[in-house]
Design an enzyme around this catalytic site. Structure first.
Site, PDB file in Angstrom:
ATOM      1  N   GLU A 201       5.846 -11.627  13.594  1.00 25.44           N
ATOM      2  CA  GLU A 201       5.487 -12.237  14.872  1.00 25.44           C
ATOM      3  C   GLU A 201       5.944 -13.691  14.939  1.00 25.44           C
ATOM      4  OE1 GLU A 201       1.613 -12.726  17.788  1.00 25.44           O
ATOM      5  OE2 GLU A 201       1.411 -11.732  15.860  1.00 25.44           O
TER       6      GLU A 201
ATOM      7  N   ARG B 186       0.798  -1.226   0.000  1.00 25.45           N
ATOM      8  CA  ARG B 186       0.000   0.000   0.000  1.00 25.45           C
ATOM      9  C   ARG B 186       0.831   1.277   0.000  1.00 25.45           C
ATOM     10  NH1 ARG B 186      -3.711  -3.268   3.904  1.00 25.45           N
ATOM     11  NH2 ARG B 186      -1.852  -2.927   5.117  1.00 25.45           N
TER      12      ARG B 186
END
Length: 173
Positions: free
Chosen positions: A95, A58
């Site tokens: 993560e 984006r």
């Protein structure tokens, strides 16, 4: 215009406990999208900038029209394996694991001044990897620009040695 009001919030997406900030609603509103680009332009139009570096995916949406409006070059930083020609890459932590971004090895010349653009800063891993690539090529990061800052996720800490600008924050939400 209240750009923050154009962001859709999706609770518990993509996983439980996450408040996802969806920029597609801003993009679908031509006045809001134009306003976002114009605010970035107003910030950088008087600075000496050689290139805008947009981060996959984006950041490309906001970076390319900003570069066009500033009349400077645009450089995409993409996920590994998405750029043809010779590239250099930088890894960053997720993560659960690691990912990598890449840039053409000839995309930035020594001494060029760049602004790094992405839609949001969360943990800061992707933007820090992008900064590392720009500097490895000899570029100078003037500032990192985001539509959204999520300060609770402490991304600013990873790039504390660099100037940062965001159009809006979603703190504690």
């Amino acid at each position: 215009m209240d750009l923050k009001a154009t962001i859709r919030t999706l609770p518990n997406w993509p996983i439980e406990g996450v408040m996802f900030r969806d920029i597609t609603t801003l993009l679908q509103d031509p006045a809001a999208f134009k306003e976002a680009i114009n605010r970035f332009y107003d910030r950088y139009r008087t600075m000496k900038i050689d290139k805008i570096v947009g981060i996959d995916a984006r950041g490309l949406i906001f970076g390319a029209p900003l570069a066009y409006k500033l009349e400077v070059g645009f450089v995409p930083v993409r996920k590994k394996g998405k750029i043809p020609f010779r590239t250099i890459g930088a890894a960053y932590s997720l993560e659960y694991g690691e990912s990598m971004v890449e840039i053409h090895e000839d995309a930035i010349l020594k001494g060029e001044r760049v602004v790094v653009v992405d839609d949001l800063i969360a943990t800061g891993g992707t933007v820090k990897a992008t900064i590392d690539l720009v500097e490895k090529l000899g570029g100078e990061v003037v500032e990192c620009a985001f539509v959204i800052d999520l300060p609770d996720l402490k991304g600013r800490e990873k790039i504390r040695d660099y100037k940062m600008f965001a159009l809006m924050e979603f703190e504690g939400e």
